[in-house]
Write a protein that holds these residues in place. Sequence first.
Motif, PDB file in Angstrom:
ATOM      1  N   LEU A 255       0.835  -1.204   0.000  1.00 21.55           N
ATOM      2  CA  LEU A 255       0.000   0.000   0.000  1.00 21.55           C
ATOM      3  C   LEU A 255       0.867   1.250   0.000  1.00 21.55           C
ATOM      4  O   LEU A 255       1.801   1.362   0.799  1.00 21.55           O
ATOM      5  N   HIS A 256       0.572   2.149  -0.909  1.00 19.51           N
ATOM      6  CA  HIS A 256       1.232   3.457  -0.900  1.00 19.51           C
ATOM      7  C   HIS A 256       0.194   4.497  -0.545  1.00 19.51           C
ATOM      8  O   HIS A 256      -0.887   4.499  -1.124  1.00 19.51           O
ATOM      9  N   ILE A 257       0.550   5.365   0.366  1.00 19.35           N
ATOM     10  CA  ILE A 257      -0.372   6.450   0.710  1.00 19.35           C
ATOM     11  C   ILE A 257       0.284   7.758   0.330  1.00 19.35           C
ATOM     12  O   ILE A 257       1.428   8.016   0.695  1.00 19.35           O
ATOM     13  N   GLU A 258      -0.443   8.559  -0.433  1.00 22.05           N
ATOM     14  CA  GLU A 258       0.101   9.854  -0.829  1.00 22.05           C
ATOM     15  C   GLU A 258      -0.889  10.945  -0.441  1.00 22.05           C
ATOM     16  O   GLU A 258      -2.088  10.763  -0.558  1.00 22.05           O
ATOM     17  N   GLY A 259      -0.341  12.051  -0.013  1.00 26.30           N
ATOM     18  CA  GLY A 259      -1.179  13.215   0.283  1.00 26.30           C
ATOM     19  C   GLY A 259      -2.052  13.049   1.513  1.00 26.30           C
ATOM     20  O   GLY A 259      -3.164  13.568   1.560  1.00 26.30           O
ATOM     21  N   ALA A 260      -1.518  12.320   2.517  1.00 21.65           N
ATOM     22  CA  ALA A 260      -2.306  12.108   3.732  1.00 21.65           C
ATOM     23  C   ALA A 260      -2.588  13.410   4.460  1.00 21.65           C
ATOM     24  O   ALA A 260      -3.503  13.494   5.262  1.00 21.65           O
ATOM     25  N   GLU A 261      -1.797  14.439   4.146  1.00 23.76           N
ATOM     26  CA  GLU A 261      -1.977  15.695   4.877  1.00 23.76           C
ATOM     27  C   GLU A 261      -3.080  16.552   4.258  1.00 23.76           C
ATOM     28  O   GLU A 261      -3.433  17.594   4.795  1.00 23.76           O
ATOM     29  N   THR A 262      -3.629  16.115   3.118  1.00 23.10           N
ATOM     30  CA  THR A 262      -4.698  16.876   2.467  1.00 23.10           C
ATOM     31  C   THR A 262      -5.866  17.049   3.445  1.00 23.10           C
ATOM     32  O   THR A 262      -6.346  16.076   4.001  1.00 23.10           O
ATOM     33  N   GLU A 263      -6.289  18.291   3.593  1.00 23.31           N
ATOM     34  CA  GLU A 263      -7.325  18.525   4.593  1.00 23.31           C
ATOM     35  C   GLU A 263      -8.706  18.616   3.964  1.00 23.31           C
ATOM     36  O   GLU A 263      -8.868  19.144   2.875  1.00 23.31           O
ATOM     37  N   LEU A 264      -9.656  18.086   4.660  1.00 24.53           N
ATOM     38  CA  LEU A 264     -11.041  18.327   4.269  1.00 24.53           C
ATOM     39  C   LEU A 264     -11.961  18.286   5.477  1.00 24.53           C
ATOM     40  O   LEU A 264     -11.520  17.960   6.582  1.00 24.53           O
ATOM     41  N   ASP A 265     -13.170  18.661   5.235  1.00 28.38           N
ATOM     42  CA  ASP A 265     -14.086  18.889   6.331  1.00 28.38           C
ATOM     43  C   ASP A 265     -14.335  17.610   7.121  1.00 28.38           C
ATOM     44  O   ASP A 265     -14.475  16.529   6.560  1.00 28.38           O
ATOM     45  N   ARG A 266     -14.390  17.787   8.421  1.00 30.20           N
ATOM     46  CA  ARG A 266     -14.619  16.684   9.352  1.00 30.20           C
ATOM     47  C   ARG A 266     -15.819  15.827   8.953  1.00 30.20           C
ATOM     48  O   ARG A 266     -15.752  14.600   8.929  1.00 30.20           O
ATOM     49  N   SER A 267     -16.909  16.501   8.587  1.00 29.75           N
ATOM     50  CA  SER A 267     -18.124  15.739   8.274  1.00 29.75           C
ATOM     51  C   SER A 267     -17.930  14.877   7.023  1.00 29.75           C
ATOM     52  O   SER A 267     -18.482  13.801   6.916  1.00 29.75           O
ATOM     53  N   ILE A 268     -17.110  15.365   6.089  1.00 26.85           N
ATOM     54  CA  ILE A 268     -16.887  14.582   4.867  1.00 26.85           C
ATOM     55  C   ILE A 268     -16.028  13.372   5.179  1.00 26.85           C
ATOM     56  O   ILE A 268     -16.250  12.279   4.673  1.00 26.85           O
ATOM     57  N   ILE A 269     -15.047  13.584   6.023  1.00 31.14           N
ATOM     58  CA  ILE A 269     -14.161  12.471   6.376  1.00 31.14           C
ATOM     59  C   ILE A 269     -14.980  11.314   6.899  1.00 31.14           C
ATOM     60  O   ILE A 269     -14.733  10.150   6.565  1.00 31.14           O
ATOM     61  N   GLU A 270     -15.986  11.634   7.694  1.00 29.89           N
ATOM     62  CA  GLU A 270     -16.813  10.555   8.232  1.00 29.89           C
ATOM     63  C   GLU A 270     -17.565   9.823   7.115  1.00 29.89           C
ATOM     64  O   GLU A 270     -17.677   8.608   7.131  1.00 29.89           O
ATOM     65  N   VAL A 271     -18.064  10.596   6.161  1.00 30.12           N
ATOM     66  CA  VAL A 271     -18.878   9.987   5.117  1.00 30.12           C
ATOM     67  C   VAL A 271     -18.059   9.098   4.183  1.00 30.12           C
ATOM     68  O   VAL A 271     -18.540   8.083   3.703  1.00 30.12           O
ATOM     69  N   ILE A 272     -16.804   9.473   3.925  1.00 31.83           N
ATOM     70  CA  ILE A 272     -16.061   8.729   2.903  1.00 31.83           C
ATOM     71  C   ILE A 272     -15.383   7.482   3.457  1.00 31.83           C
ATOM     72  O   ILE A 272     -14.864   6.687   2.700  1.00 31.83           O
ATOM     73  N   LYS A 273     -15.404   7.322   4.748  1.00 24.08           N
ATOM     74  CA  LYS A 273     -14.678   6.209   5.349  1.00 24.08           C
ATOM     75  C   LYS A 273     -15.149   4.869   4.765  1.00 24.08           C
ATOM     76  O   LYS A 273     -14.350   4.072   4.275  1.00 24.08           O
ATOM     77  N   ASP A 274     -16.447   4.634   4.800  1.00 31.82           N
ATOM     78  CA  ASP A 274     -16.958   3.353   4.327  1.00 31.82           C
ATOM     79  C   ASP A 274     -16.780   3.155   2.824  1.00 31.82           C
ATOM     80  O   ASP A 274     -16.340   2.090   2.397  1.00 31.82           O
ATOM     81  N   PRO A 275     -17.129   4.149   2.017  1.00 28.90           N
ATOM     82  CA  PRO A 275     -16.898   3.961   0.584  1.00 28.90           C
ATOM     83  C   PRO A 275     -15.443   3.634   0.259  1.00 28.90           C
ATOM     84  O   PRO A 275     -15.173   2.774  -0.565  1.00 28.90           O
ATOM     85  N   LEU A 276     -14.508   4.304   0.934  1.00 28.17           N
ATOM     86  CA  LEU A 276     -13.098   4.027   0.662  1.00 28.17           C
ATOM     87  C   LEU A 276     -12.768   2.582   1.005  1.00 28.17           C
ATOM     88  O   LEU A 276     -12.110   1.884   0.240  1.00 28.17           O
ATOM     89  N   THR A 277     -13.237   2.136   2.151  1.00 24.80           N
ATOM     90  CA  THR A 277     -12.973   0.759   2.550  1.00 24.80           C
ATOM     91  C   THR A 277     -13.508  -0.191   1.494  1.00 24.80           C
ATOM     92  O   THR A 277     -12.845  -1.149   1.099  1.00 24.80           O
ATOM     93  N   HIS A 278     -14.694   0.107   1.028  1.00 24.63           N
ATOM     94  CA  HIS A 278     -15.280  -0.791   0.055  1.00 24.63           C
ATOM     95  C   HIS A 278     -14.458  -0.860  -1.223  1.00 24.63           C
ATOM     96  O   HIS A 278     -14.241  -1.920  -1.793  1.00 24.63           O
ATOM     97  N   MET A 279     -13.990   0.297  -1.655  1.00 25.00           N
ATOM     98  CA  MET A 279     -13.249   0.304  -2.917  1.00 25.00           C
ATOM     99  C   MET A 279     -11.895  -0.369  -2.767  1.00 25.00           C
ATOM    100  O   MET A 279     -11.423  -1.039  -3.687  1.00 25.00           O
ATOM    101  N   VAL A 280     -11.276  -0.206  -1.596  1.00 28.58           N
ATOM    102  CA  VAL A 280     -10.009  -0.896  -1.352  1.00 28.58           C
ATOM    103  C   VAL A 280     -10.251  -2.400  -1.369  1.00 28.58           C
ATOM    104  O   VAL A 280      -9.487  -3.170  -1.950  1.00 28.58           O
ATOM    105  N   ARG A 281     -11.338  -2.800  -0.772  1.00 23.52           N
ATOM    106  CA  ARG A 281     -11.679  -4.221  -0.795  1.00 23.52           C
ATOM    107  C   ARG A 281     -11.827  -4.728  -2.217  1.00 23.52           C
ATOM    108  O   ARG A 281     -11.299  -5.772  -2.579  1.00 23.52           O
ATOM    109  N   ASN A 282     -12.538  -3.968  -2.996  1.00 19.49           N
ATOM    110  CA  ASN A 282     -12.740  -4.358  -4.385  1.00 19.49           C
ATOM    111  C   ASN A 282     -11.417  -4.517  -5.104  1.00 19.49           C
ATOM    112  O   ASN A 282     -11.210  -5.463  -5.850  1.00 19.49           O
ATOM    113  N   SER A 283     -10.527  -3.547  -4.872  1.00 19.84           N
ATOM    114  CA  SER A 283      -9.248  -3.581  -5.564  1.00 19.84           C
ATOM    115  C   SER A 283      -8.478  -4.839  -5.209  1.00 19.84           C
ATOM    116  O   SER A 283      -7.904  -5.482  -6.072  1.00 19.84           O
TER     117      SER A 283
END
Lengths: 162, 902
Positions: free
Chosen positions: B310-338
Amino acid sequence: MTENLPVQSQTTDVAVASDTTTQFITFYMGKHFFGMPIDLVIEINKNLNITSTPLAPDYVLGVVNLRGHILTAIHLARRIGLDYTPPEGIAFHNIIMGNREEPISLLVERIGDVISVPTADIEPPPDLLAGIDIRYVKNVCKLPGKLLVIMNTDALQSVSNN
Amino acid sequence: MGMEQDILKDFLSEAKENLELLDQQFVELEQDPENAELIKSIFRTIHTIKGTSGFFGFTTLEAIAHFAEDILSKLRDGVIKVTEDIATMLLKAVDYIKAIVASLEQTGKEPTDLVYLDFVVDLRNFAEKVTKGQPATASSKSTPPPKAAAPAPEPKTESQAATPETLAPETPPLEAQAAAVFKPQPEQAATHEPKAPEPPAPSETKQPAAGPPPAAPQMTETHVRVDVQLLDNLMNLAGELVLSRNRLAQLAGYINNPELMAANQHMSLIVTELQEQIMKTRMQPIGNVFNKFPRIVRDLAKNAQKQVQLHIEGAETELDRSIIEVIKDPLTHMVRNSIDHGIEAPEIRVQKDKDPVGTLTMRAYHEGGQVIIEIEDDGAGIDPNKIRRKAVEKGLLTAEQANALSDRDALLLIFQPGFSTAEKVTNISGRGVGMDVVKTNIEKIGGTVELQSTVNMGSVVKIKIPLTLAIIPALIVRCAEERYAIPQVNLVELVHLSPEAVSRDVQLIGNAEFYRLRGQILPLVRLREVLHLPAETGNEESGLEIVVLNSGERQFGLVVDNINDSEEIVVKPLGRHLKHLRCYAGTTLMGDGRAALILDIVGIASMLHLKADEALKKAKAATAVATGEEEKQFLLLFTVAPDEFFAIPLALVNRLDKINIHQLEHVAGKEVVQYRNRSMPIIRLENYLPIAPLPEQDEYNLLVFHVNGRDIACLVSKIEDSINISVNIEEENFKQEGMIGSAIIKDRTTIFLDIYQIINTYDPNFFAKITETESMAAQVLLAEDSNFYRNILTSYLNAAGLNVTAVEDGQKAWELLQNEHFDIVITDIEMPNMTGLELTRKIKEDPATRDLPVIAVTSLSGEEDRKRGIQAGVDDYQPKLDRDLVLRAVERLLKIRLQNAA
């Protein structure tokens, strides 16, 4: 027992008074006289601009801006099923009330005094109360010349099922 | 590096909190030495510090924590009891730890001062004695000096701080070395220990060690935990402040006092800054989510028996707290798919000449006010053909429809509900409840998902999300005296229609309106109707304001009263009494302090059944045979008598209207109705077709056709529906005057009307004859593969007095041209065997036919097609259903041909 100690009760008069009376904010809608415990009221405001919310339940008149918080404005009469025609050109008063997370603005016609009522005089509501949906009434209190209808504030705030 | 910095920051702020607690706990411990819980808690804290400092390689810190832990473990196990000496020593250890932490915070490094090493030696000796079980004597011996200094830990006096500095250089390097050796191997240290005799050594070294850490940098609080609610309140107040400022600015401008203006301007700047800063408090680095993935990826890879890096790039990119919560599950799902579907098993990767270790990259960056998150793998990629097959298997599409899809569109199918391309369902993914949910969740927050994939090279999922949900750009519109905000992400374009354009281009189908926007049929939705507001009165004269919106893949036009301006709005949630309303996404405040509602475009679209996949579903629901070659088109379905269904292409109908029975007039044996100040002839279909008569009704529907500059209308009973499908018309059963054929639409046999023929029968003079001036009718060769269009074209060309010979492809047309004489060729573009463009090229290349005019007709009217047509040599290019345009072109070209011949 307390009847045996009439003299001593004098000294604790003030404390007892606050124990045995409840303070209510009172307000009017048409000829009806309502109250709710003062500690449930956050503030009272006049003339907040109401933005209408089409498709909302009929008891919601719209939303208002209270210093950056947007509150749902609830029309008291429609909420409790009261047959009420507002006087021409009326500006409702807003009673900001309820839990602090999401207060509501209750729209009433006129604000009355803050009154203290002996707790003993507060009665459960009758089964029927002229023109008012009894779900929204918590208690009543007979005052000289009029009946104080004490609102069930939880019911007022909750999202009704119908 | 960025992530490590973050962890360090977290570690430091946590350590500081814990150290404060430790002070308190040690004091309590002295009073209550038997409290096992307390000891355990202290032990845990020190243990954590030891572990983390080891991780970062802070050796001194680790050593101090290590020996303190030694002592604590004995206390915990009840081997020894807390004495004042032990407490003092431990407290001192805490002081040193604090000093090191403070130094770490300021310089990022441990202090190099030898005093610290001295203390390590001290502590080690003390710990050893204590743990050897001779605490009372040994510790009392070694502690006198520190004991003297014991009250000092708190008051860090200058004098004491100064002494170590002078003494430090003199301290024998032995200790330093010893300390250095201790850390990795405490065992070994034990052998050194006797060499340093306790009594003399302490006297020398204790003194500096006894003092508090040298010139200890003050520990500053850089992090404070704050209730999110409090931040939100601050946000609100800042917003209100902006409004107050705006009002003040207005007043200041009014009063026009330079000093007031200056003061106001200054305040204005501060308020803006304040708002920006408060906004920032809501921002969090996306690393907070990304950090969880190394573990997830490791577990998933192991389960799937794959090797993934796993490579992680741009971890310091900031975004709104509420969005971070929303994207957590979709990201997990897509990583799973990959990992599950994308990256191949190591053996396969080797076969494919790839590194057996797959690479998964999670990348975040800012771009154009949005945050882009990419999840990229170098796996097998997605095979569009596999998706097509799957779609057919699952009955989502017919084989023809699937083959007609471009690769790009085929990839998009994986976002359809119930779709999974995994060959087998694993416990990780493949149940087909994923990508559609991912897409919906991302779209809910105003984001988009894109997918690129190359077979055997890998896939990239690209998510674009707004920086913040709290502030979004929006278009403010007006409707019935209220303002509404439309999120800019849904906005496509704005169209203003003049009243003439409205009557020309807006078609009324039953209750639905359509607008023809550059050849595309755009459904119109009136916001007043959506919101059940009374219709606008007396404003029809000023035309229509249309906001063209995109809800997923479908576009529609929202008709509003007025279009105001674009603004950045602050999104606030709806109260619980309003939350259930799908047409609103939230509320916001306008510049004048009033609240306004934010429209939820996806919600409105779904209320109107305009959802993106609607067209797909409809195609499936309608049992009409989809042929794939037929282009889809809007059909209008209606009845004359109940249960007898008719269809006509919507494009032929100019308007729909309703009339009352009393409006019908009989003049000179003809039925007419007054329409737009003219008498419009009325056709009763039963007079021209063998169908059941129109029953008497109070109100009739009118289909108004505008041909040849005149209006004419059919009287029908009811408009049933308008539908966008491709149909295959059967000609066998209903082939007769006025009918083109029939098809099954929505389980009902529906007759397609030939309206031109009907009008021509009604009044043979209605259409101006093109060749009236010529001695004989012009011969037209028509090549068109769709029998539906072929019939319509033939019908109106015949009605215009032309002799039409129709064939179904370019090949047949070309063969016919060799033997027969024609004056003009009208050809479709897309045809089997020989396309219209090929036919045109052949005609234009052959000297015998070179002068024959060719008109290409198509249902597409894209600029691209037009260019291709002109390159191939067509003389004109027209939409096939626009009778007037086609006929005008025919007339013009025939005239030129005649002139040339003359």
